[in-house]
Design an enzyme around this catalytic site. Sequence first.
Site, PDB file in Angstrom:
ATOM      1  N   GLU A   1      72.076  16.975  69.354  1.00 31.10           N
ATOM      2  CA  GLU A   1      73.458  16.491  69.311  1.00 31.10           C
ATOM      3  C   GLU A   1      74.427  17.634  69.598  1.00 31.10           C
ATOM      4  O   GLU A   1      74.311  18.721  69.036  1.00 31.10           O
ATOM      5  CB  GLU A   1      73.733  15.915  67.919  1.00 31.10           C
ATOM      6  CG  GLU A   1      75.151  15.407  67.714  1.00 31.10           C
ATOM      7  CD  GLU A   1      75.393  14.944  66.289  1.00 31.10           C
ATOM      8  OE1 GLU A   1      76.421  14.294  66.060  1.00 31.10           O
ATOM      9  OE2 GLU A   1      74.548  15.231  65.406  1.00 31.10           O
TER      10      GLU A   1
ATOM     11  N   LYS B   1      77.224   7.041  70.898  1.00 32.42           N
ATOM     12  CA  LYS B   1      76.921   6.764  69.500  1.00 32.42           C
ATOM     13  C   LYS B   1      77.675   5.532  69.021  1.00 32.42           C
ATOM     14  O   LYS B   1      78.894   5.431  69.197  1.00 32.42           O
ATOM     15  CB  LYS B   1      77.261   7.969  68.628  1.00 32.42           C
ATOM     16  CG  LYS B   1      76.788   7.835  67.189  1.00 32.42           C
ATOM     17  CD  LYS B   1      77.062   9.102  66.391  1.00 32.42           C
ATOM     18  CE  LYS B   1      76.516   8.974  64.975  1.00 32.42           C
ATOM     19  NZ  LYS B   1      76.815  10.166  64.156  1.00 32.42           N
TER      20      LYS B   1
ATOM     21  N   CYS C   1      72.223  11.515  65.206  1.00 36.88           N
ATOM     22  CA  CYS C   1      72.456  11.875  63.811  1.00 36.88           C
ATOM     23  C   CYS C   1      71.927  10.784  62.893  1.00 36.88           C
ATOM     24  O   CYS C   1      70.761  10.410  62.977  1.00 36.88           O
ATOM     25  CB  CYS C   1      73.939  12.152  63.593  1.00 36.88           C
ATOM     26  SG  CYS C   1      74.320  12.887  61.987  1.00 36.88           S
TER      27      CYS C   1
END
Length: 524
Positions: A285, A346, A396
Amino acid sequence: MSLGRSALERWPAVFAGRGVLLLLAGALHAASTAWPIDLGFARGQTLWLLQLAAMGLLALVLLRARSATQAFAAGWWFGTVYLAGTFWWLFVAMHTYGGLAAPLAVVAVIALAASLALYFGVVCGLWQRVGIRRAAPSVPVFGALWMMAEMARGTWLTGFGWGAGGYAHLDGPLAFYAPWIGVYGMTALAAGLGMALAQVLSVSRGLAPRAGILAGVALVLALPLALPAAWNEWTRSSGSLSVTLLQGNIPQNEKFETGTGVARSLAWYHTELLAANTALVVAPETALPVLPFQLPEGYWESLRAAMDGSNRVAVIGMPLGNEAQGYSNSVLGLVGGLAQPLRYDKHHLVPFGEFIPPLFRWFTALMHIPLGDFNRGALGQASFAVQGQRLAPNICYEDLFGEELAARFADASLAPTIFVNVSNLAWFGDTVAVDQHVAISRMRSLEFQRPFVRATNTGTTAILDHQGQMRAALPRLTEGVLVGEVQGREGRTPFAWWAARFGLWPLWLLGLGVVGWCWRRHAA
């Protein structure tokens, strides 16, 4: 002295004693999902017996509660301790890297834990009203209510189901049920088992009810051992893929600093992306912590040329967007021969870190966290096609939401064969957050019977197989490159099938049905 007065006089001591017992139980529950102490062998491990013991201690206190109010207080206090002990590392992100004053960061963690613990207080109060008068029915009712409390915590108000009880059972007999009922169903079983053990130990119960409860406990725990493992195999191999996972170990306090972390990230990841010779190379990320137009001249072109000249694919985490259209926390897939890179944005954003909830801008203004207001990507975005495999990126803590990952399984022919998680847990330092996140990925592997490859900034970068077992990993807080093989999987587990269609609604309806059935019996 009357009995009523005697009980009243004893109550402060009784309350204090039970409070200490619940403090211990909550701490044990927090430790069960990732043991926090280095004993030379146990740090970071899940301990399923510890979780059952914690739920059993809570259940013993609830069995002695004389009112719904006392049961509510017990559930709330247990939940507050359990949650604060589970995600105490948020203090590190807010204070050490966010710049929030230490007292405010402590208050924020405790306030979050106490507010989320209200779910547990409510269901414990309801259980006392619905189930306590009948020993056997109270066990499934408690499991159903606790499951619904965890689902509410994990889905309502953006959801933060980190540390749910089911995550402690990755290596125990309840892991057998993961591809059927998912982590929340496992949480219900664990809560029910804790209550059942408390019922057995209760001196107020007769021999016959105890025997029946013990038989139920034995059935739940023995079934996974009795059935052949092949009966719970729902997927098949779709071939192997060689993979390189990059862990840059860029300190969080330097990661977005132009003169230090940014320059180091760009240089190190560029070198390793070009040097990798496996079919897939993954950078974590925000591995490239700048927008595309801010990259050095020729940087992106050299990466594209390297992929075009080989049969490799690079998956790279970086922010995308502009001021007019907004920004996204994204993953790009550079595929040789494709004019445009593949893209994943995301979907499930982190409150305060990636978006600001209404009425809380004053709170984020107290911290100094970069990249704090992103656009949300769509649910169920297309997988990346790589050499016969379908890669499903997630960023994440998106792997915390199994019901959202399940959206990719609606069409079996397009379902992912490999999950790819890119993360930056440097926000939380060398804490159990790293181990807890690995446990979350392992649970998703069990639920979907899919392998996970994890590329992280500081750890844990790892390859997990479709049974949730870690096949290879890099030490945390080190700069390194992990090279290995991952076996993709096709097919759908029962959980993948029903969660793709209905989300968590089957569990909600089952839980409400169990509670409603017992309520009617109680009312009668």
